[in-house]
Design a protein around this motif. Structure first.
Motif, PDB file in Angstrom:
ATOM      1  N   GLN A  63       0.816  -1.211   0.000  1.00  0.00           N
ATOM      2  CA  GLN A  63       0.000   0.000   0.000  1.00  0.00           C
ATOM      3  C   GLN A  63       0.854   1.267   0.000  1.00  0.00           C
ATOM      4  O   GLN A  63       0.314   2.376   0.027  1.00  0.00           O
ATOM      5  CB  GLN A  63      -0.879   0.008   1.256  1.00  0.00           C
ATOM      6  CG  GLN A  63      -1.978  -1.033   1.233  1.00  0.00           C
ATOM      7  CD  GLN A  63      -3.205  -0.520   0.542  1.00  0.00           C
ATOM      8  OE1 GLN A  63      -3.792   0.468   0.935  1.00  0.00           O
ATOM      9  NE2 GLN A  63      -3.581  -1.185  -0.527  1.00  0.00           N
ATOM     10  N   ALA A  64       2.164   1.083   0.031  1.00  0.00           N
ATOM     11  CA  ALA A  64       3.079   2.229   0.050  1.00  0.00           C
ATOM     12  C   ALA A  64       2.842   3.145   1.239  1.00  0.00           C
ATOM     13  O   ALA A  64       2.827   4.356   1.118  1.00  0.00           O
ATOM     14  CB  ALA A  64       2.983   3.013  -1.241  1.00  0.00           C
ATOM     15  N   LEU A  65       2.626   2.546   2.379  1.00  0.00           N
ATOM     16  CA  LEU A  65       2.441   3.333   3.596  1.00  0.00           C
ATOM     17  C   LEU A  65       3.719   3.245   4.417  1.00  0.00           C
ATOM     18  O   LEU A  65       4.138   2.152   4.794  1.00  0.00           O
ATOM     19  CB  LEU A  65       1.278   2.756   4.407  1.00  0.00           C
ATOM     20  CG  LEU A  65      -0.097   3.111   3.889  1.00  0.00           C
ATOM     21  CD1 LEU A  65      -1.132   2.153   4.418  1.00  0.00           C
ATOM     22  CD2 LEU A  65      -0.443   4.538   4.310  1.00  0.00           C
ATOM     23  N   SER A  66       4.308   4.389   4.685  1.00  0.00           N
ATOM     24  CA  SER A  66       5.576   4.289   5.410  1.00  0.00           C
ATOM     25  C   SER A  66       5.330   4.065   6.900  1.00  0.00           C
ATOM     26  O   SER A  66       4.405   4.616   7.484  1.00  0.00           O
ATOM     27  CB  SER A  66       6.441   5.517   5.144  1.00  0.00           C
ATOM     28  OG  SER A  66       5.805   6.659   5.607  1.00  0.00           O
ATOM     29  N   TYR A  67       6.154   3.247   7.461  1.00  0.00           N
ATOM     30  CA  TYR A  67       5.984   2.890   8.867  1.00  0.00           C
ATOM     31  C   TYR A  67       7.341   2.813   9.548  1.00  0.00           C
ATOM     32  O   TYR A  67       8.374   2.639   8.902  1.00  0.00           O
ATOM     33  CB  TYR A  67       5.224   1.571   9.023  1.00  0.00           C
ATOM     34  CG  TYR A  67       5.804   0.398   8.261  1.00  0.00           C
ATOM     35  CD1 TYR A  67       5.533   0.217   6.906  1.00  0.00           C
ATOM     36  CD2 TYR A  67       6.629  -0.538   8.895  1.00  0.00           C
ATOM     37  CE1 TYR A  67       6.061  -0.850   6.201  1.00  0.00           C
ATOM     38  CE2 TYR A  67       7.159  -1.615   8.197  1.00  0.00           C
ATOM     39  CZ  TYR A  67       6.869  -1.758   6.849  1.00  0.00           C
ATOM     40  OH  TYR A  67       7.393  -2.823   6.147  1.00  0.00           O
ATOM     41  N   GLN A  68       7.314   2.943  10.830  1.00  0.00           N
ATOM     42  CA  GLN A  68       8.547   2.872  11.610  1.00  0.00           C
ATOM     43  C   GLN A  68       8.304   1.965  12.809  1.00  0.00           C
ATOM     44  O   GLN A  68       7.260   2.045  13.459  1.00  0.00           O
ATOM     45  CB  GLN A  68       8.949   4.277  12.081  1.00  0.00           C
ATOM     46  CG  GLN A  68      10.245   4.292  12.851  1.00  0.00           C
ATOM     47  CD  GLN A  68      10.839   5.686  12.974  1.00  0.00           C
ATOM     48  OE1 GLN A  68      10.162   6.676  12.742  1.00  0.00           O
ATOM     49  NE2 GLN A  68      12.114   5.758  13.329  1.00  0.00           N
ATOM     50  N   VAL A  69       9.267   1.139  13.081  1.00  0.00           N
ATOM     51  CA  VAL A  69       9.092   0.155  14.162  1.00  0.00           C
ATOM     52  C   VAL A  69       9.538   0.750  15.498  1.00  0.00           C
ATOM     53  O   VAL A  69      10.571   1.407  15.589  1.00  0.00           O
ATOM     54  CB  VAL A  69       9.896  -1.126  13.843  1.00  0.00           C
ATOM     55  CG1 VAL A  69       9.957  -2.047  15.057  1.00  0.00           C
ATOM     56  CG2 VAL A  69       9.280  -1.840  12.644  1.00  0.00           C
TER      57      VAL A  69
END
Ligand SMILES: Nc1nc2c(ncn2[C@@H]2O[C@H](COP(=O)(O)OP(=O)(O)OP(=O)(O)O)[C@@H](O)[C@H]2O)c(=O)[nH]1
Ligand SMILES: [Mg+2]
Length: 531
Positions: free
Chosen positions: A445-451
């Protein structure tokens, strides 16, 4: 137990029976039945259609999402019952599933019991309170998604204030403490069947139809300076920032893997056709100017610069400002209409999402937390310093429910204000199948995420380092839209493992990551606060 390996189920049908599939089907790939892989080979690739030389990759095992998008872009989307293909799909109707598929899921009557009043305060208030009718009315509004903040306007007495506080808690927790008679409960709640949204027993990896990979920086071939300049996607600063959103401080490397992006852009329904076409034309051009196409691949993730003391101070100042609960929602379309940039917290149930929001805002009463998994049941929105919005989400995995998964995925697919998703992982438990599955979905979905690794205080230094290294390895090898830097949080407490100073520093970094993701400039301190 949910058995994807059951003989009666083919892999494909098991995949279709999952919530994530149905959500992806509805929001990302409009065609109900993916075309067989062999069909796809016949089609021209995406970049060919855009006038390029054909590096755009057709997804195997499913129809090209970009093509599907083109075919369906003009069709109005009906959120009620009709999907994009115009076929009738009742909202609550389950995808076909075998009888034993959700055999471990508790049946609805148990769920109803859970939703019966268990709130001491509420019960006392209800027995003593002369404003019972008002109380019930408020609760009903909560169930219907009315903002708790609005209700405070109606309070005139102490009793009412107490009621509203209870109601606000009810709203945040999905009406769990509702005091509604069965007949008053919305039909939707009564007929739901509990099940988990992504179940760990499914071998999700085997259902993957696309392989998206990231190459480590060392293996990349450096471009000449001229090539690099040509390949820089200036558009990345505009509407397309979300596809490669890395925060304002980062310089995105000059080359981008066209195959990956064509898949990402094609499957992301948030942008309109014109935006997609323009973006893909730019990517195709960038790919075509590369002299040796085989050598130009995605340049993994950019390295985050070190956070300066000034940036940390800015972030700390923002979170010291007033924080207000805005609204709880049970459907994505109810999300508050605000232009403020937003970040959301997602993760397995009990991982510490709500606790993190409390810690960030230094208000242990802002969000209800519990050591019981599945506590948060709605999306809860909070305004911070009138500059950004934080969103707390229900958890997935253990004790989660399918409809929560649908709610999360729909929100993720449609929310333009969302700047970054913070994905919480408990290093004690490590990465679970459900986490990986969600990451894969976010990548598509091209959603940027950070852990963010939570519960730092529960592990020794060595055990924590080992768990972190394992998670990082997975991210480097598999994740695409994942922000490169891992963040850490933990409780401030004296334990044999805990170093409170380290934990405090890490929290400041989380705050800065949020400020950076939203791209805001924190308002300077007012004269009053300087004094
Ligand atoms: N030791 C320790 N416990 C934590 C930490 N963060 C959260 N917890 C505990 O973990 C439990 C779950 O926390 P929540 O914040 O409710 O978790 P959640 O992710 O919101 O859970 P759901 O709403 O059920 O999805 C609570 O008992 C918290 O006190 C942490 O950093 N360290
Ligand atoms: Mg929670």
């Amino acid at each position: 137990m949910l058995r994807a390996t059951s003989n009666s189920l083919t892999k494909a049908s098991a995949w279709k029976n999952t919530a994530i599939y149905s959500s992806v089907r509805n929001y990302a790939t409009p065609s109900a039945t993916p075309a067989p892989a062999s069909d796809n080979k016949e089609k021209p690739s995406l970049s060919q259609r855009l006038g390029g030389t054909g590096r755009g990759k057709i997804m195997e095992g499913s129809s090209d999402p970009f093509a599907s998008f083109l075919a369906n872009a003009k069709k109005p989307r009906n959120n009620n019952n009709n999907n994009r293909n115009g076929t009738f799909t009742p909202r609550n109707r389950k995808p076909q599933q075998s009888e034993d598929q959700f055999a471990d899921a508790p049946e609805q009557p148990k769920q109803q019991q859970q939703q019966r009043p268990r709130n001491e305060n509420n019960r006392n208030n209800n027995s003593k309170n002369r404003n019972n009718r008002q109380n019930r009315q408020n609760e009903k509004q909560n169930v219907e998604g009315a903002p708790a903040a609005d209700q405070s306007n109606t309070t005139t007495t102490n009793n009412n204030k107490r009621n509203n506080k209870n109601n606000r808690n009810n709203a945040q927790n999905g009406g769990k403490k509702m005091n509604l008679r069965r007949s008053q409960q919305p039909q939707e709640i009564r007929t739901r069947r509990a099940t988990t949204f992504i179940d760990k027993d499914i071998d999700w990896a085997s259902f993957e139809t696309t392989t998206l990979s990231v190459e480590a920086p060392e293996t990349q071939v450096a471009a000449t300076e001229k090539d690099s300049d040509e390949l820089v996607l200036k558009d990345a600063q505009g509407d397309y920032g979300r596809y490669i959103s890395t925060g304002s401080d980062l310089t995105w490397p000059p080359m981008i893997q066209g195959e990956t992006l064509s898949t990402l852009v094609g499957s992301n329904p948030t942008f309109d056709l014109q935006q997609k076409t323009a973006f893909m034309a730019a990517v195709t051009k960038a790919i075509n100017v590369a002299k040796d196409k085989q050598k130009y691949k995605l340049v993994a993730f950019p390295e985050p610069p070190p956070v300066s003391p000034e940036q940390l101070a800015d972030a700390t100042r923002l979170f010291a400002r007033p924080v207000n609960f805005i609204q709880s929602i049970s459907k994505a379309e109810q999300a508050p209409e605000t232009s403020k940039p937003e970040v959301a917290f997602v993760g397995r149930s009990n991982v510490g999402k709500s606790t993190l929001i409390n810690n960030l805002t230094n208000n242990s009463r802002l969000v209800k937390t519990s050591n019981r998994p599945g506590h948060t049941r709605l999306l809860n929105f909070f305004d911070v310093g009138r500059q950004i919005t934080l969103v707390d989400m229900p958890g997935y995995g253990f004790k989660s429910k399918e409809e929560w998964g649908d709610l999360i995925l729909e929100y993720l697919s449609t929310r333009k204000q969302l700047k970054r998703l913070f994905m919480l992982i408990d290093p004690v438990a490590g990465l679970k199948e459900t986490d990986m599955q969600l990451m894969s979905h976010l990548d598509k979905q091209a959603l940027s995420y950070q852990v963010i690794l939570t519960k730092r205080d529960r592990l020794s230094k060595e055990a924590f380092a080992a768990s972190k290294a394992e998670i990082e390895k997975y991210l480097v090898e598999n994740a695409i839209c994942c922000y490169p830097q891992l963040l850490v949080t933990g409780k401030q407490r004296s334990s044999k493992f805990n170093d409170n100073e380290v934990v405090a520093n890490e929290m400041a970094k989380v705050k800065w990551a949020i400020v950076n993701a939203t791209g805001i400039t924190v308002h300077p301190p007012t004269k009053k606060t300087i004094k």
